[in-house]
Write an enzyme that holds these catalytic residues in place. Structure first.
Site, PDB file in Angstrom:
ATOM      1  N   ARG A 191       0.851  -1.187   0.000  1.00 58.36           N
ATOM      2  CA  ARG A 191       0.000   0.000   0.000  1.00 58.36           C
ATOM      3  C   ARG A 191       0.890   1.241   0.000  1.00 58.36           C
ATOM      4  O   ARG A 191       1.783   1.369   0.820  1.00 58.36           O
ATOM      5  CB  ARG A 191      -0.888  -0.003   1.246  1.00 58.36           C
ATOM      6  CG  ARG A 191      -1.759   1.238   1.342  1.00 58.36           C
ATOM      7  CD  ARG A 191      -2.667   1.211   2.568  1.00 58.36           C
ATOM      8  NE  ARG A 191      -3.272   2.534   2.713  1.00 58.36           N
ATOM      9  CZ  ARG A 191      -3.307   3.242   3.828  1.00 58.36           C
ATOM     10  NH1 ARG A 191      -2.788   2.749   4.947  1.00 58.36           N
ATOM     11  NH2 ARG A 191      -3.865   4.426   3.853  1.00 58.36           N
ATOM     12  N   GLU A 243      -3.715  -0.341   8.201  1.00 59.36           N
ATOM     13  CA  GLU A 243      -2.509   0.004   8.978  1.00 59.36           C
ATOM     14  C   GLU A 243      -2.614  -0.661  10.337  1.00 59.36           C
ATOM     15  O   GLU A 243      -3.668  -0.645  10.967  1.00 59.36           O
ATOM     16  CB  GLU A 243      -2.374   1.520   9.206  1.00 59.36           C
ATOM     17  CG  GLU A 243      -1.990   2.319   7.990  1.00 59.36           C
ATOM     18  CD  GLU A 243      -1.856   3.822   8.286  1.00 59.36           C
ATOM     19  OE1 GLU A 243      -1.587   4.187   9.460  1.00 59.36           O
ATOM     20  OE2 GLU A 243      -2.022   4.616   7.351  1.00 59.36           O
ATOM     21  N   TRP A 256       2.039  -1.528   9.324  1.00 56.72           N
ATOM     22  CA  TRP A 256       2.627  -0.186   9.230  1.00 56.72           C
ATOM     23  C   TRP A 256       3.877  -0.203  10.092  1.00 56.72           C
ATOM     24  O   TRP A 256       3.793  -0.375  11.293  1.00 56.72           O
ATOM     25  CB  TRP A 256       1.649   0.883   9.745  1.00 56.72           C
ATOM     26  CG  TRP A 256       2.210   2.261   9.565  1.00 56.72           C
ATOM     27  CD1 TRP A 256       2.988   2.957  10.451  1.00 56.72           C
ATOM     28  CD2 TRP A 256       2.050   3.118   8.423  1.00 56.72           C
ATOM     29  NE1 TRP A 256       3.325   4.176   9.937  1.00 56.72           N
ATOM     30  CE2 TRP A 256       2.763   4.304   8.701  1.00 56.72           C
ATOM     31  CE3 TRP A 256       1.388   2.996   7.198  1.00 56.72           C
ATOM     32  CZ2 TRP A 256       2.817   5.360   7.789  1.00 56.72           C
ATOM     33  CZ3 TRP A 256       1.446   4.045   6.312  1.00 56.72           C
ATOM     34  CH2 TRP A 256       2.151   5.210   6.607  1.00 56.72           C
ATOM     35  N   ASN A 287      -7.613   1.532   9.896  1.00 51.53           N
ATOM     36  CA  ASN A 287      -6.301   1.737  10.516  1.00 51.53           C
ATOM     37  C   ASN A 287      -6.491   1.642  12.026  1.00 51.53           C
ATOM     38  O   ASN A 287      -7.291   2.389  12.604  1.00 51.53           O
ATOM     39  CB  ASN A 287      -5.731   3.116  10.173  1.00 51.53           C
ATOM     40  CG  ASN A 287      -5.349   3.235   8.710  1.00 51.53           C
ATOM     41  OD1 ASN A 287      -5.434   2.272   7.956  1.00 51.53           O
ATOM     42  ND2 ASN A 287      -4.914   4.416   8.303  1.00 51.53           N
ATOM     43  N   ASN A 298      -7.203   8.778   3.213  1.00 49.37           N
ATOM     44  CA  ASN A 298      -6.694   8.112   4.409  1.00 49.37           C
ATOM     45  C   ASN A 298      -7.025   8.937   5.651  1.00 49.37           C
ATOM     46  O   ASN A 298      -6.663  10.100   5.748  1.00 49.37           O
ATOM     47  CB  ASN A 298      -5.171   7.959   4.309  1.00 49.37           C
ATOM     48  CG  ASN A 298      -4.597   7.296   5.552  1.00 49.37           C
ATOM     49  OD1 ASN A 298      -4.690   6.095   5.724  1.00 49.37           O
ATOM     50  ND2 ASN A 298      -4.000   8.101   6.444  1.00 49.37           N
ATOM     51  N   GLU A 299      -7.731   8.323   6.586  1.00 46.62           N
ATOM     52  CA  GLU A 299      -8.008   8.921   7.896  1.00 46.62           C
ATOM     53  C   GLU A 299      -8.518  10.367   7.817  1.00 46.62           C
ATOM     54  O   GLU A 299      -7.873  11.294   8.307  1.00 46.62           O
ATOM     55  CB  GLU A 299      -6.765   8.855   8.783  1.00 46.62           C
ATOM     56  CG  GLU A 299      -6.298   7.444   9.082  1.00 46.62           C
ATOM     57  CD  GLU A 299      -5.145   7.387  10.079  1.00 46.62           C
ATOM     58  OE1 GLU A 299      -4.701   8.450  10.558  1.00 46.62           O
ATOM     59  OE2 GLU A 299      -4.688   6.277  10.378  1.00 46.62           O
ATOM     60  N   PHE A 339       8.610   3.202  13.037  1.00 42.39           N
ATOM     61  CA  PHE A 339       7.543   2.207  12.889  1.00 42.39           C
ATOM     62  C   PHE A 339       7.948   1.051  11.979  1.00 42.39           C
ATOM     63  O   PHE A 339       7.195   0.101  11.838  1.00 42.39           O
ATOM     64  CB  PHE A 339       6.284   2.859  12.299  1.00 42.39           C
ATOM     65  CG  PHE A 339       5.360   3.485  13.305  1.00 42.39           C
ATOM     66  CD1 PHE A 339       4.342   2.746  13.884  1.00 42.39           C
ATOM     67  CD2 PHE A 339       5.503   4.815  13.674  1.00 42.39           C
ATOM     68  CE1 PHE A 339       3.474   3.315  14.798  1.00 42.39           C
ATOM     69  CE2 PHE A 339       4.637   5.398  14.598  1.00 42.39           C
ATOM     70  CZ  PHE A 339       3.625   4.648  15.168  1.00 42.39           C
ATOM     71  N   TYR A 359      -4.354   0.854  15.855  1.00 41.67           N
ATOM     72  CA  TYR A 359      -3.089   0.664  16.561  1.00 41.67           C
ATOM     73  C   TYR A 359      -3.280   0.278  18.022  1.00 41.67           C
ATOM     74  O   TYR A 359      -2.517  -0.500  18.569  1.00 41.67           O
ATOM     75  CB  TYR A 359      -2.260   1.953  16.515  1.00 41.67           C
ATOM     76  CG  TYR A 359      -1.738   2.289  15.140  1.00 41.67           C
ATOM     77  CD1 TYR A 359      -0.481   1.858  14.726  1.00 41.67           C
ATOM     78  CD2 TYR A 359      -2.515   3.023  14.233  1.00 41.67           C
ATOM     79  CE1 TYR A 359      -0.001   2.151  13.453  1.00 41.67           C
ATOM     80  CE2 TYR A 359      -2.046   3.314  12.962  1.00 41.67           C
ATOM     81  CZ  TYR A 359      -0.798   2.877  12.569  1.00 41.67           C
ATOM     82  OH  TYR A 359      -0.334   3.161  11.312  1.00 41.67           O
ATOM     83  N   HIS A 418      -3.284  11.249   1.383  1.00 44.00           N
ATOM     84  CA  HIS A 418      -2.803  10.974   2.731  1.00 44.00           C
ATOM     85  C   HIS A 418      -2.259  12.273   3.320  1.00 44.00           C
ATOM     86  O   HIS A 418      -1.068  12.421   3.559  1.00 44.00           O
ATOM     87  CB  HIS A 418      -1.731   9.866   2.701  1.00 44.00           C
ATOM     88  CG  HIS A 418      -1.414   9.292   4.047  1.00 44.00           C
ATOM     89  ND1 HIS A 418      -1.211   7.949   4.259  1.00 44.00           N
ATOM     90  CD2 HIS A 418      -1.292   9.875   5.265  1.00 44.00           C
ATOM     91  CE1 HIS A 418      -0.951   7.742   5.542  1.00 44.00           C
ATOM     92  NE2 HIS A 418      -0.987   8.894   6.171  1.00 44.00           N
TER      93      HIS A 418
END
Length: 411
Positions: free
Chosen positions: A16, A310, A359, A238, A106-107, A375, A240, A61
């Site tokens: 990606r 992600e 990610w 996404n 994205n986001e 990361f 985390y 993004h």
């Protein structure tokens, strides 16, 4: 090209990456295509496909062409919907014969809140945080829907690809069985992902947002609703980390977006123990069980195929550590084992998860945190020619993908 060789060598079947709007249209207006930009991305796409790696391409993004911000206030201006559609059209036309998986934005939450409320991302505004974030979000949702509609009408039959939107979400676990805490956790999820997904399924923002924000929240016209309905083939998620959520009447020191939610995000169990091991970023705790819960939540609420777009954790950049210690990233290996097990459990629960992206491939520029957080599965030596060194997590993934050991049972 060496990085693409590395992706192939590690055994990944998909990559990606994002296209930069400014590289295609430097002024953002769609008047003249920059041929060098098209060539640059053609080379990447072709190199991936030559090695059997599927490209998953994100159109936006967070990097808005500066001219659009300076000339018309960027995402605050409704006109941007048309400019985004022109940009998407150029990308579909140039790359869609080979790219079959598209992500529009994205986001959008982060652009809206960190760009127009907290002000840590571009354009760094906080002057009107009761209005601007919601306007910026509104235009991003409509820009996504417009690009999706364009693809369906003009390219779908010929190219046969799919178009999705990527949202980001911490799992929100009620801090107790009290009804107030359960309501606060549900509210938190609506303010994170309901904000962006609800309009695409129901043509409206979530009820709790409409109640709390009132006239500050823009409305969708009947014409908007027609273009919004079911305007995505998949949801990109996404994720985390997770938080316990409790209801509070007064949020001290928080920005407006958090205050209006009347909730507190807690990182400790009742006994005072941390919710999970802590990564380098102050917001990131290792909480694998949260991914299973958010996948099930999204799956049950929106019933659309999901890609985890992600998932990962960071280490602190540390010049004092010898390289071999930076490369032996045991916590990251534990992170991926735990979170991938959660994905497997969610699939068994019935969630329609089609793919998973770690990610990130390389240590990279982390927006407001610059190069201080790492990361990557692959260490980048910023001081010595940007040399690449795969970390233990890269080798773990390589074995996992090639079906070597029974990785999930090791720890």
């Amino acid at each position: 090209m060496e990085d693409i060789d590395l992706i192939a060598k590690l055994g990944f079947g998909a990559y990606r990456f994002s296209i930069s709007w400014s590289r295609i249209f430097p002024d953002g207006l769609g008047t003249k295509v920059n041929d060098e930009g098209i060539t640059f991305y053609n080379n990447i796409i072709n190199a991936l496909l030559d090695r059997g790696i599927q490209p998953y391409v994100t159109l936006y993004h967070w990097d808005l062409p500066l001219h659009l911000h300076e000339s018309m206030a960027g995402w605050l201006n409704k006109q941007i919907i048309e400019y985004f559609a022109l940009y998407a059209d150029a990308c579909f036309a140039s790359f869609g014969d080979r790219v079959k998986n598209w992500i529009t934005i994205n986001e959008p939450l982060q652009t809206a809140i960190n760009g127009y409320d907290v002000a840590v991302f571009a354009p760094g505004r906080s002057e009107n945080s009761q209005i601007e974030p919601y306007l910026a979000a509104h235009h991003q949702i409509l820009a996504h829907a417009k690009a999706f509609s364009l693809y369906q009408r003009k390219y779908k039959d010929k190219q046969g690809g799919q178009v999705g939107l990527v949202v980001d979400c911490e799992w929100a676990e009620a801090n107790s069985n009290k009804i107030e805490d359960k309501s606060a956790a549900a509210r938190r999820l609506d303010f994170q992902i309901g904000w962006f997904l609800h309009p695409l399924y129901y043509g409206e923002y979530p009820e709790v947002m409409r109640e709390r924000l009132g006239d500050q929240l823009p409305t969708f016209s009947e014409e908007d609703k027609k273009i919004l309905f079911n305007a995505l083939h998949f949801i990109g998620l996404n994720h985390y980390t997770s938080r316990f959520i409790s209801h509070v009447r007064e949020c001290t020191g928080e920005n407006y977006y958090y205050k209006v939610q009347e909730m507190e995000r807690i990182v400790e169990w009742e006994g005072g123990e941390a919710i999970g091991e802590k990564a380098a970023s102050e917001w990131l705790y290792v909480v694998p069980w949260g991914l299973r819960k958010i996948l099930n939540y999204v799956s049950q609420k929106y019933a659309t195929p999901i890609f985890v777009t992600e998932n990962g954790m960071d280490d602190e950049d540390n010049d004092n550590l010898p390289l071999h210690e930076m490369l032996d990233d045991k916590l990251r290996v534990r992170y991926f084992k735990g979170y991938l097990a959660s994905v497997a459990q969610a699939i068994k629960d019935g969630a329609d998860v089609r793919g998973y992206f770690a990610w990130s491939l390389l240590d990279n520029f982390e927006w407001a945190q610059g190069y201080t957080k790492r990361f990557g599965l692959v260490y980048v030596d910023y001081k010595n020619g940007l040399n690449r060194h795969p970390k233990s997590s890269a080798y773990w993934f390589s074995r996992f993908l090639k079906g070597g050991e029974n990785e999930g049972k090791e720890e």
